[in-house]
Design a protein around this motif. Structure first.
Motif, PDB file in Angstrom:
ATOM      1  N   LEU A  87      -1.646  35.033 -23.203  1.00  0.00           N
ATOM      2  CA  LEU A  87      -2.125  34.211 -24.294  1.00  0.00           C
ATOM      3  C   LEU A  87      -1.800  32.657 -23.868  1.00  0.00           C
ATOM      4  O   LEU A  87      -2.525  31.688 -24.131  1.00  0.00           O
ATOM      5  CB  LEU A  87      -1.954  34.555 -25.656  1.00  0.00           C
ATOM      6  N   LYS A  88      -0.480  32.195 -23.397  1.00  0.00           N
ATOM      7  CA  LYS A  88      -0.018  31.145 -23.301  1.00  0.00           C
ATOM      8  C   LYS A  88      -1.317  30.336 -22.054  1.00  0.00           C
ATOM      9  O   LYS A  88      -1.369  29.282 -22.121  1.00  0.00           O
ATOM     10  CB  LYS A  88       1.539  31.127 -22.609  1.00  0.00           C
ATOM     11  N   GLU A  89      -1.408  31.180 -21.152  1.00  0.00           N
ATOM     12  CA  GLU A  89      -2.109  30.703 -19.728  1.00  0.00           C
ATOM     13  C   GLU A  89      -3.479  30.671 -20.349  1.00  0.00           C
ATOM     14  O   GLU A  89      -4.208  29.537 -20.273  1.00  0.00           O
ATOM     15  CB  GLU A  89      -1.813  31.831 -18.860  1.00  0.00           C
ATOM     16  N   ILE A  90      -4.053  31.414 -21.217  1.00  0.00           N
ATOM     17  CA  ILE A  90      -5.240  31.337 -21.674  1.00  0.00           C
ATOM     18  C   ILE A  90      -5.757  30.194 -22.510  1.00  0.00           C
ATOM     19  O   ILE A  90      -6.621  29.389 -22.388  1.00  0.00           O
ATOM     20  CB  ILE A  90      -5.873  32.482 -22.514  1.00  0.00           C
ATOM     21  N   ALA A  91      -4.644  29.708 -23.566  1.00  0.00           N
ATOM     22  CA  ALA A  91      -4.767  28.853 -24.297  1.00  0.00           C
ATOM     23  C   ALA A  91      -4.578  27.435 -23.387  1.00  0.00           C
ATOM     24  O   ALA A  91      -5.440  26.584 -23.820  1.00  0.00           O
ATOM     25  CB  ALA A  91      -3.635  28.708 -25.291  1.00  0.00           C
ATOM     26  N   GLU A  92      -3.768  27.317 -22.572  1.00  0.00           N
ATOM     27  CA  GLU A  92      -3.752  26.031 -21.929  1.00  0.00           C
ATOM     28  C   GLU A  92      -4.965  25.907 -20.925  1.00  0.00           C
ATOM     29  O   GLU A  92      -5.444  24.647 -20.841  1.00  0.00           O
ATOM     30  CB  GLU A  92      -2.643  26.182 -20.841  1.00  0.00           C
ATOM     31  N   ASN A  93      -5.673  26.752 -20.359  1.00  0.00           N
ATOM     32  CA  ASN A  93      -6.874  26.655 -19.568  1.00  0.00           C
ATOM     33  C   ASN A  93      -7.939  26.353 -20.640  1.00  0.00           C
ATOM     34  O   ASN A  93      -8.737  25.554 -20.175  1.00  0.00           O
ATOM     35  CB  ASN A  93      -7.273  27.828 -18.792  1.00  0.00           C
ATOM     36  N   ASN A  94      -8.181  26.849 -21.672  1.00  0.00           N
ATOM     37  CA  ASN A  94      -9.162  26.570 -22.853  1.00  0.00           C
ATOM     38  C   ASN A  94      -9.082  25.162 -23.470  1.00  0.00           C
ATOM     39  O   ASN A  94      -9.867  24.728 -23.517  1.00  0.00           O
ATOM     40  CB  ASN A  94      -8.953  27.758 -23.763  1.00  0.00           C
ATOM     41  N   LYS A  95      -7.711  24.915 -23.232  1.00  0.00           N
ATOM     42  CA  LYS A  95      -7.657  23.550 -23.729  1.00  0.00           C
ATOM     43  C   LYS A  95      -7.986  22.383 -22.883  1.00  0.00           C
ATOM     44  O   LYS A  95      -8.802  21.464 -23.439  1.00  0.00           O
ATOM     45  CB  LYS A  95      -6.036  23.204 -24.105  1.00  0.00           C
ATOM     46  N   GLU A  96      -8.017  22.741 -21.777  1.00  0.00           N
ATOM     47  CA  GLU A  96      -8.655  21.692 -20.499  1.00  0.00           C
ATOM     48  C   GLU A  96     -10.026  21.594 -20.508  1.00  0.00           C
ATOM     49  O   GLU A  96     -10.658  20.759 -20.573  1.00  0.00           O
ATOM     50  CB  GLU A  96      -7.935  22.061 -19.257  1.00  0.00           C
TER      51      GLU A  96
END
Length: 867
Positions: A721-730
């Protein structure tokens, strides 16, 4: 590794070689004709920085820089570039540069920047970094390699990175060195049309000489629009080419085009076809639309660079069984005037709510995808309305003038689009009949709405109170339900299954007062029959009571008055502000997105608003205006009644009086539905944050607020989820910066406005960046005069090159005398979402500083509003 021959570079070398070099290496791998050369690596750049102790110096220069202060930014940039020019290249780097230069034959070269922050997905660094042509000899090459390194820190590049929130740390810069193509002609080929977004078209530009004149917007090039399917020419414009860039003893220069070459076509049909085939090959290889620079020398075409087109709006997803041309309506803008994208969880909540309602009210037996018409494109909610537009009868509904039309411009644009494509749109067999898709539950629901509608006719006061009571009861129910939820799954399931019902109940409460929206129109018809002057009717609509939004505004004005009388400034911890937030704290700047912070969480907007009223001392004016408007409206109703009675229309006078009084009694409640829905969403937001807190505790989130950058299914999965959240923020950041069209088609065509019929008055040019803007003219002849430019003014100039880029942060629109759709100013204008028109002959003479004009980036018109 300090250097690498381009033929050995691949996309895996991106961090070593930079974006431009990696793309060139891949082009060679794809079998495309690329001039021979090598790359000075980012490792070499790092060695240069380290050997000269530049890292700390750069950080100190950029520390605490104010992104709104262009002069401060420019001063910092100049200091950094002075450092670079005085720096020494390490001996091992010099050795490797010399070796590669010898391997390619010690030729005249083109020296180009190749940054790891260049040509990133979603960003356009076109022209941000430096290129030097006709560089001769090894000592000159060393000099210009340093200049390319320094260009990573030039004014336009630094300001662009700060504006796009990319950051200025941990950057590295490669430099591409290639044999110079002394081009007879050159140009740019977009494998998708960057002006209208169509992916089934290519846009080809061509002019005489080396390509810098086109890229810099100093020449009007020949232009062709090609059909991507077969390469045929859809549209051709042969321009008058007054200048060209040529090689001189050292460097390049701009010279006049002589004789018939001015108006002669630069490409024949076989050459166009050859370029088309190369471009297709490049796009197929890279798997995305490409912006390709090409050059022609000694009977051969060369591709000197390619990069993704970053200004295109994303494409809608192709759905099974939905072939041919499809039309998509932007519901964010059409229904809610919402220009911002949804956060991932905000969009997912909307989608799951709609889906739950379809399951509840749709037929149980359904083959295929129930949500075929729903699309999330660029974070906006688009609806596929194609099958609802299959008959001319359906068009008729849009052709009628309708005051309830959420956005007449969208309606006009839609009608223009379907008329232009009528042969592909009209098809009765594919027309959707909604009633056949629904079950009996919907009938019962609509029947209850009808009952509420009649309630408003016969008992308006009770109907108004009932509507408010229903919304209050729903909120109480929600609060009680939430108390019973414990686990993460219980909370998620509750949100998924019940939000749709809550939203429907919020919408249905409008039925109690819906009849009020018909009263002004009915009164108008009666008055027009008997009275010459009906202007009093418009006064009746002033200061309508019982509106949650108006009451909120009045509360802010009253608070401003109290604070000013006490000589104080508001603070979030004040009792008065806390009381205000109890009623209105659930509001936010993007009201239908559960992922956006509320005023209660971030009260800065409210506090700033109160302070503005205090500073301007205009709170009393606002308060008085409301009460005066209320009094005038009541008096207007009596005048209307009296005027009708004087005409002998006592029955109609009494009827109109009742309608207008009932209108004022109920119409304000139209805001209650949205007020309820935003309060509902704020409560769900708190529930989401609880879940986010638990997931953070479990180590799945870095921060509890990251829950708004994932989706339901992500949480239920075992994904990172950490990776998904960071990608989605961008992705969210990029979507936020990209203006969304009102309409999209399956070809990628992006329609931002309706096309107005051209008239003889005003100036016209080539529309190169969509949007319509009104503002004051500022004529500038060089970027150094940028201090004269005020925020929001319309920049009028001969043409722009990369040096003008920082000024784009201030302008409201752009008008250029030269250039085409792919020249620098056009590309940057689209990136910044600035409406722009190019090729406007005589603009700097015809227009005057301070003149108010309307710039239409859709049809290329510039209309004078006032001198």
């Amino acid at each position: 590794m300090n250097t690498k021959l381009l033929r050995n570079v691949t996309k895996d070398d991106f961090s070593l070689a930079g974006g431009k070099a990696a793309n060139l290496g891949e082009m060679i791998k794809a079998g495309l004709p690329v001039p021979e050369g090598f790359v000075v690596s980012t490792d070499a750049y790092d060695k240069f920085i380290e050997a000269n102790n530049f890292k700390d110096k750069i950080e100190n220069i950029l520390k605490n820089i104010n992104k709104d202060n262009l002069k401060e930014m420019e001063k910092a940039s100049n200091k950094i570039q002075e450092l670079f020019e005085a720096g020494s290249i390490p001996e091992d780097v010099l050795f490797d540069i010399n070796k590669c230069y010898e391997l390619i034959g010690n030729p005249e070269t083109a020296v180009r920047s190749s940054s790891t922050a260049e040509d990133l997905p979603g960003f356009s660094f076109a022209g941000q970094y430096s290129t030097y042509l006709n560089v001769k000899g090894i000592e000159e090459l060393h000099k210009y390699v340093k200049k390319c390194w320094a260009s990573l820190w030039n004014f336009r590049a630094v300001s662009y990175r700060i504006q796009q929130n990319i950051g200025n740390k941990n950057l590295a810069h490669g430099v591409v060195v290639q044999k110079l193509i002394n081009a007879k002609k050159s140009g740019i080929l977009f494998t998708a049309n960057p002006v209208n977004g169509r992916r089934d078209q290519m846009l080809l530009n061509s002019s005489w000489g080396i390509g810098e004149a086109i890229v810099g917007g100093e020449v009007n090039p020949d232009q062709w629009i090609l059909d991507k399917n077969n390469g045929s020419v859809v549209e051709e414009k042969i321009a008058e080419k007054s200048v060209m860039t040529v090689r001189k003893e050292k460097g390049i220069e701009l010279v006049k085009v002589e004789g018939k070459n001015k108006t002669e076509c630069t490409l024949n049909s076989s050459e166009i076809n050859e370029l088309y085939k190369m471009a297709k090959k490049a796009e197929d290889y890279f798997g995305s639309s490409q912006d390709i620079e090409w050059a022609y020398m000694d009977g051969k075409f060369y591709l000197v660079q390619t990069r993704p087109i970053t200004s295109l709006y994303p494409m809608p997803e192709k759905k099974k069984g939905k072939d041919g041309l499809r039309v998509f309506l932007n519901m964010n803008s059409y229904s809610q005037a919402m220009k911002e994208p949804f956060t991932p969880m905000g969009e997912d909540l909307m989608k799951s709510s709609i889906h739950s309602l379809i399951l509840k009210y749709g037929k149980k037996k359904f083959n295929g995808d129930r949500m075929w018409w729903y699309q999330n494109v660029g974070g906006r909610l688009f609806l596929d309305i194609t099958d609802f537009m299959r008959t001319e009868k359906s068009w008729g509904k849009f052709k009628k003038e309708d005051k309830t039309d959420k956005d007449p411009v969208t309606t006009k644009a839609l009608l223009q689009l379907v008329e232009r494509n009528r042969d592909e749109i009209l098809d009765k067999k594919q027309s959707v009949k909604l009633l056949g898709k629904m079950n009996s539950r919907l009938g019962k629901f609509l029947l209850s709405g009808g009952t509420k509608f009649f309630y408003g006719i016969f008992s308006p006061v009770k109907a108004r109170k009932k509507a408010v009571k229903v919304s209050e009861d729903e909120i109480i129910k929600l609060k009680e339900d939430i108390k019973e939820l414990n686990s993460i799954e219980e909370k998620l399931l509750y949100i998924e299954k019940n939000t749709g019902d809550f939203i429907m109940n919020g919408a249905i409460l409008l039925c109690y007062v819906a009849v009020s929206s018909t009263y002004i129109g009915k009164a108008k018809k009666i008055m027009q029959k008997h009275l010459e002057d009906i202007s009093d009717l418009y006064i009746v609509e002033k200061s309508v009571p019982h509106s949650a939004t108006t009451q909120m505004g009045m509360s802010i004005l009253e608070l401003s008055k109290k604070y000013d009388e006490r000589g104080k400034r508001p603070k979030a911890t004040d009792k008065e502000i806390k009381e205000f937030m109890k009623t209105y704290g659930h509001k936010s700047s993007v009201e239908l997105d559960v992922g956006v912070a509320t005023w209660e969480e971030e009260p800065g907007y409210v506090l700033d608003l109160i302070n503005t009223y205090i500073d301007n001392k205009n709170y009393q004016e606002g308060i008085d205006r409301f009460y005066k408007g209320k009094e005038e409206a009541e008096m207007a109703i009596q005048r209307i009644k009296r005027n009708l009675e004087e005409k002998g229309q006592k029955k109609d006078a009494k009827r109109v009086e009742k309608m207008l009084k009932d209108f004022r009694e109920m119409f304000g409640i139209r805001e209650q539905s949205k007020f309820f829905i935003t309060e509902l969403l704020s409560m769900l937001r708190k529930l989401y944050i609880e879940v986010g807190k638990e997931l953070q505790k479990a180590g799945r989130f870095q921060d509890k607020m990251d829950i708004f950058y994932v989706r339901f299914n992500d949480i239920r999965s075992n994904k990172n989820l950490k990776e998904i959240a960071e990608n989605n923020k961008e992705i969210y950041k990029r979507n936020f910066l990209k203006a969304a069209p009102r309409l999209l088609t399956s070809t990628g065509e992006s329609i931002y406005s309706a096309v107005e019929q051209r008239r003889e008055d005003g100036l016209y040019g080539v529309p190169v960046s969509p949007g319509v803007y009104e503002g004051r003219v500022r004529i500038l002849h060089n970027p150094e005069d940028g201090n004269k430019l005020e925020k929001g003014e319309i920049l009028v100039t001969t043409g722009t090159n990369p040096a003008w880029t920082p000024l784009f942060l201030k302008i409201g629109a752009l008008i250029m005398e030269t250039g085409g759709s792919i020249s620098h100013g056009s590309v940057v204008a689209r990136e910044y979402g600035v409406p722009a028109v190019a090729g406007v002959a005589g603009a700097t003479q015809e227009l005057k500083d301070g003149q108010m004009v309307r710039v239409n980036g859709e049809d290329g018109s510039i209309k004078t509003i006032s001198s």
